[in-house]
Design an enzyme around this catalytic site. Structure first.
Site, mmCIF file in Angstrom:
data_model
loop_
_atom_site.group_PDB
_atom_site.id
_atom_site.type_symbol
_atom_site.label_atom_id
_atom_site.label_comp_id
_atom_site.label_asym_id
_atom_site.label_seq_id
_atom_site.Cartn_x
_atom_site.Cartn_y
_atom_site.Cartn_z
ATOM 1 N N GLY A 13 -60.902 8.113 3.847
ATOM 2 C CA GLY A 13 -60.511 7.537 5.126
ATOM 3 C C GLY A 13 -60.324 6.041 4.975
ATOM 4 O O GLY A 13 -60.728 5.453 3.973
ATOM 5 N N GLU A 50 -70.033 9.165 -0.610
ATOM 6 C CA GLU A 50 -70.419 8.371 0.569
ATOM 7 C C GLU A 50 -71.792 7.721 0.503
ATOM 8 O O GLU A 50 -72.014 6.679 1.116
ATOM 9 C CB GLU A 50 -70.330 9.236 1.836
ATOM 10 C CG GLU A 50 -68.913 9.555 2.278
ATOM 11 C CD GLU A 50 -68.246 10.672 1.486
ATOM 12 O OE1 GLU A 50 -67.053 10.906 1.683
ATOM 13 O OE2 GLU A 50 -68.931 11.317 0.654
ATOM 14 N N ASP A 70 -69.361 13.355 5.029
ATOM 15 C CA ASP A 70 -69.013 13.897 6.341
ATOM 16 C C ASP A 70 -67.817 14.844 6.277
ATOM 17 O O ASP A 70 -67.723 15.636 5.356
ATOM 18 C CB ASP A 70 -68.820 12.753 7.346
ATOM 19 C CG ASP A 70 -67.636 11.847 7.002
ATOM 20 O OD1 ASP A 70 -67.255 11.764 5.820
ATOM 21 O OD2 ASP A 70 -67.103 11.203 7.933
ATOM 22 N N GLY A 96 -62.379 11.805 3.107
ATOM 23 C CA GLY A 96 -61.420 12.300 4.100
ATOM 24 C C GLY A 96 -60.361 13.227 3.533
ATOM 25 O O GLY A 96 -59.843 14.100 4.227
#
Length: 375
Positions: free
Chosen positions: A87, A158, A166, A135
């Site tokens: 992301g 992450e 996530d 992402g």
């Protein structure tokens, strides 16, 4: 009148489509044959997802899902280096620092997109050629088919930037065999090529240079069923001989991974690694010691709880965690150390696992009332 209106709609839709295939657009959305094709088109940024891309892809998937003339959806990246490296972390960091709404809108939009892919009624084929992280995993792993190549590099890194794996990581990681998902989540270990298939992230493995031919064949399928698509992917997969003989990179360590990462707390995992003392265990310990202690604790609990949740429940939980991270210290410090100043020496607060209280962790998982993620 109605006919004219419908025709106008078709023309407008067509214009919208042709606008989208403008080569400077960050995401290209086009229809070829019976296939809807999503092309992530930010090669300089390794096709990292930003909010505007997410806001274009989501309604398009929903439209194609309803369209009787669309039989499958294909997603791919441009530039040859990455499918999607994650992301747009920098934009989220800048927004979060000043309390801008983007730090809510981005995660909300991204997780809704992950859910749309996970619940998509049309077969969804992700061509994960090149770097596929964060992402990028979110827009591929929840689909029916994930095609890896010898260029694929998978990771959920992450915990190194004060975040947690996530985009539904709490759903798919604990469902991988043994404790390998926990290991990948906590250490950010990178897997390449066939190993991405062996671990169960990819469903097929095809030579990178065969992807254009595969895509052509997918587009040419006449009103294909999921079975027909699977047959075509299988035929390409069976013909691919690259690295066929190679052993799974973690094969010799699987027993250790399964026992060491089965502990109930981060402190216990660290203790087990120290007690084990093997070169492999020491290397993992060294890696874990570099990660945000807060992220490690959130991640372990995220996976343990996610193991028995639906994808929707996981995404709701992860949205709560994302907002807790946006209010904390480590995410901004991690991004500074890894992506901005690149000194690779983040100063985590708290600096030790023992200092991250259970009460703090509990608070991160608490419902947000009206602000909870709605799917």
């Amino acid at each position: 009148r109605l006919m004219a209106f419908n025709r106008l709609q078709v023309i407008l839709q067509h214009l919208k489509m042709s606008k989208q295939t403008d080569s400077t657009a960050e995401v290209l959305l086009e229809k070829k044959g019976g296939a809807g094709i999503i092309t992530l088109n930010r090669p300089k940024a390794l096709n990292a997802l930003n909010l505007s891309m997410i806001q274009q892809i989501y309604p398009q998937i929903k439209t194609w899902e309803q369209d009787p003339e669309t039989f499958l959806i294909i997603i791919k990246g441009t530039g040859g280096k990455a499918f999607c490296a994650g992301g747009d972390i920098r934009a989220i960091t800048e927004a979060g620092k000043v309390g801008d709404k983007l730090s809510q809108d981005f995660f909300r939009g991204e997780y809704r997109l992950n859910n749309a892919i996970g619940t998509c009624k049309k077969p969804y084929v992700a061509l994960i050629d090149g770097i596929t992280m964060g992402g990028g995993v979110g827009v591929s792993v929840h689909g029916h088919f994930r095609v890896a190549t010898e260029k694929t590099v998978f990771a959920m890194p992450e915990t190194a930037i004060g975040l947690f794996p996530d985009v539904g990581g709490g759903y798919f990681l604990p469902r991988l065999s043994g404790k390998i998902g926990y290991y990948l989540a906590l250490t950010g270990c990178r897997l390449k090529g066939r190993d991405v298939l062996k671990v169960g992230i990819a469903t097929h493995f095809v030579e990178s240079e065969k992807l254009p031919a595969l895509e052509k064949d997918l587009i040419a399928l006449k009103s294909p069923s999921k079975e027909k698509i699977a047959d075509l992917l299988n035929s390409y997969h069976m013909k691919c001989t690259i690295d066929q003989e190679k052993e799974f990179v973690l094969d010799e360590h699987m027993e250790k991974i399964n026992s060491l990462f089965s502990a109930n707390s981060m402190e216990e995992i660290v203790k087990k690694l120290k007690q084990d003392g093997s070169p492999f265990a020491m290397k993992q310990l060294e890696t874990i010691n570099k990660m945000s202690p807060t992220s490690l604790k959130l991640t372990l609990r995220q996976l343990r709880e996610g193991a028995s949740m639906s994808l929707q429940e996981v995404l709701r939980m992860e949205y709560r965690l994302s907002q807790a991270c946006m209010k904390g210290h480590d995410f901004y410090e991690g991004v500074r150390a890894v992506l901005i100043d690149k000194d690779q020496s983040p100063k985590w607060k708290p600096a030790a696992l023992e200092e991250v209280s259970d009460e703090f962790v509990d608070n991160c998982f608490k419902p947000l009332g009206n602000d909870d993620l709605k799917l």
